[in-house]
Design an enzyme around this catalytic site. Sequence first.
Site, PDB file in Angstrom:
ATOM      1  N   ASP A  20       0.999  -1.277   0.005  1.00  0.00           N
ATOM      2  CA  ASP A  20       0.049   0.117   0.108  1.00  0.00           C
ATOM      3  C   ASP A  20       0.837   1.112  -0.004  1.00  0.00           C
ATOM      4  O   ASP A  20       1.548   1.461   1.204  1.00  0.00           O
ATOM      5  CB  ASP A  20      -0.839  -0.128   1.117  1.00  0.00           C
ATOM      6  N   HIS A 135      -6.050  12.341  13.224  1.00  0.00           N
ATOM      7  CA  HIS A 135      -7.091  12.343  12.228  1.00  0.00           C
ATOM      8  C   HIS A 135      -8.101  11.383  12.851  1.00  0.00           C
ATOM      9  O   HIS A 135      -9.400  11.251  12.061  1.00  0.00           O
ATOM     10  CB  HIS A 135      -6.504  11.736  10.924  1.00  0.00           C
ATOM     11  N   ASP A 172       1.685  19.316  12.877  1.00  0.00           N
ATOM     12  CA  ASP A 172       1.635  18.487  11.796  1.00  0.00           C
ATOM     13  C   ASP A 172       1.123  19.180  10.460  1.00  0.00           C
ATOM     14  O   ASP A 172       0.628  20.223  10.588  1.00  0.00           O
ATOM     15  CB  ASP A 172       0.733  17.412  12.134  1.00  0.00           C
ATOM     16  N   ASP A 265       6.100  16.134   9.819  1.00  0.00           N
ATOM     17  CA  ASP A 265       6.007  16.142   8.493  1.00  0.00           C
ATOM     18  C   ASP A 265       5.845  17.584   7.764  1.00  0.00           C
ATOM     19  O   ASP A 265       5.846  17.742   6.728  1.00  0.00           O
ATOM     20  CB  ASP A 265       4.803  15.257   8.014  1.00  0.00           C
ATOM     21  N   TYR A 305       7.812  11.533   8.117  1.00  0.00           N
ATOM     22  CA  TYR A 305       8.279  10.497   7.382  1.00  0.00           C
ATOM     23  C   TYR A 305       9.374  10.547   6.719  1.00  0.00           C
ATOM     24  O   TYR A 305       9.987   9.512   6.351  1.00  0.00           O
ATOM     25  CB  TYR A 305       7.027  10.182   6.470  1.00  0.00           C
TER      26      TYR A 305
HETATM   27  C1  X5A Z   1      -0.582  11.399  11.106  1.00  0.00           C
HETATM   28  C2  X5A Z   1      -0.364  11.892   9.763  1.00  0.00           C
HETATM   29  C3  X5A Z   1      -1.161  11.326   7.309  1.00  0.00           C
HETATM   30  C4  X5A Z   1      -1.790  10.601   6.338  1.00  0.00           C
HETATM   31  C5  X5A Z   1      -1.687  10.852   5.109  1.00  0.00           C
HETATM   32  C6  X5A Z   1      -2.665  10.091   3.925  1.00  0.00           C
HETATM   33  N1  X5A Z   1      -1.059  11.034   8.556  1.00  0.00           N
HETATM   34  N2  X5A Z   1      -2.169  10.360   2.784  1.00  0.00           N
HETATM   35  O1  X5A Z   1       0.636  12.601   9.016  1.00  0.00           O
HETATM   36 ZN    ZN Z   2       0.816  14.376   9.208  1.00  0.00          ZN
END
Ligand code: X5A
Ligand code: ZN
Length: 656
Positions: A20, A135, A172, A265, A305
């Site tokens: 994925d 989220h 974030d 991020d 990330y």
């Molecule tokens: C916690 C966070 C990001 C989700 C991205 C989905 N979620 N495309 O950074």
């Molecule tokens: Zn994020």
Amino acid sequence: MGTALVYHEDMTATRLLWDDPECEIERPERLTAALDRLRQRGLEQRCLLLSAREASEEELGLVHSPEYVSLVRETQVLGKEELQALSGQFDAICFHPSTFHCARLAAGAGLQLVDAVLTGAVQNGLALVRPPGHHSQRAAANGFCVFNNVAIAAAHAKQKHGLHRILVVDWDVHHGQGIQYLFEDDPSILYFSWHRYEHGRFWPFLRESDADAVGRGQGLGFTVNLPWNQVGMGNADYVAAFLHLLLPLAFEFDPELVLVSAGFDSAIGDPEGQMQATPECFAHLTQLLQVLAGGRVCAVLEGGYHLESLAESVCMTVQTLLGDPAPPLSGSMVPCQSALESIQSARAAQAPHWKSLQLQEERPPPLLPGGPVCKGAASAPSSLLDQPCLCPAPSVRTAVALTAPDITLVLPPDVIQQEGSALREETEAWARPHESLAREEALAALGKLLYLLDGMLDGQVNSGIAATPASAAAATLDVAIRRGLSHGAQRLLCVALGQLDRPPDLAHDGRSLWLNIRGKEAAALSMFHVSTPLPAMTGGFLSCILGLVLPLAYSFQPDLVLVALGPGHGLQGRHAALLAAMLRGLAGGRVLALLEEDSTPQLAGILARVLNGEAPPSLGASSVASPEDVRALMYLRGQLEPQWKMLQVGAFTPQK
Ligand code: X5A
Ligand code: ZN
């Protein structure tokens, strides 16, 4: 008081079991990379380590429905195919048999952190967790998030600790729509989020991520969205968002606790965010939040990330929570047009709900009619801005050099009382031009000041306090400025309170910026010579700091800061502490405070503690700025904005 680091290695268990491309970035190595780097830097060793516990189902029930908790519980026994099928019912979710355990640890880590801070076991802390939370919604997993760790922590702080005002800062790069939905109508939780938005073309593609979503019902004005409509936002954009949007509201809200949805991020290198802010920026964001809520800051990891950028940014955050000064920000501090538009539209959307944003509604006429008063250089001295700053690695964080050491002065054990003095002949040579420095006491004080300043310029001492005899305050400051500039400082910021005149023959060459805060009218005699009245009330003081002093200071990027409390400075102790705490974000914390000799030990003590990294006391509910304060601020902004770009906030358009 200490910093907690909450973690459990079981949280590395959850991982992607099938192909994925969307989920694969949320990897176990995120946690190990951050933790390894904290160890390497000796930061983990300085924290109180807490092993994360699982949140109970009752605690999860603070924000999630029982049916949803059961659904996640049941994923533990599912096979790969079933997990994949169930994951498909949500957006950007990949369940693993360990998901329930990990997600309960992640939520539990947040709870433990809040408990540690609110019981006074520590001052602040960071929970390093997976899966992230912001989220996740009452009955839905979303965007790698299973349980809403920060929302659960906030609900718990209200329920178990009886808090009434909690600020949630979501730095974030994605919109934490889960937190927004959960607290939309709740005025006890002020939720701030900035996020990559691109006019709705970025995930999660929600209309309600825009600036005009401000909460509902009782919660109107307690949701603050700052959508970024372009990628590439950097240090100047982030700091401007804090100074001109978040912090005015946060001070007005007066939180008892700050929770940070700490996703990295939003840092440079991240494939999701595509932003430009360097890891040091998170030190600044953290330091700016530490002036709120008596320094009770709980950060909980969300996204991030790019392993290198994540690890560095986590270190910057923890280092700052531990009280180390923030390293200077790199790059020119000029917010981009798109960022300014976003900040402005969020300010406009929030203005009906916040007094601190209503300042500009009256649009006062210029204080002084006539042409431009700025006769300094036409643009920021960019060649000077590129020079490397002095590199701080001092062995002493804060030193106090008072002439008559007061036994009632209570200092933390690591703040040293300086004994040393500069050589007599040298001190006399520096004193010579000033008649007021001829007296023995004045010379003695100057000798101690020069010794301390040299320690700071040599990199042995980071910050300090020195005394100035009442009769020689201006002369002592003059010598300190000259000495600083001739002994290694490239750019010196001097914030002078009270009756202190700018040394008349100090050059307007871009190497020093003089800001006098005193009881006279606002004036910008050049871009390097500014004076403004001292606001009497807290509201005016805050808008002076956030709207003038810090934007000037961040634009100038000094490598040495002098703060002088001169004759008649009229500053309350808690205001002085806040000013010092916030100026500590400049020059790598190389801040020298000059106090009048007869200042109280309380004032010296609080400044020493703040310069050493302790949180300043909360200001409490604040009054609004007076019309005169607003007029002075607006006038100076108008004068100086073209040169000092961090002052810019777009024109205010009143809402209907
Ligand atoms: C916690 C966070 C990001 C989700 C991205 C989905 N979620 N495309 O950074
Ligand atoms: Zn994020």
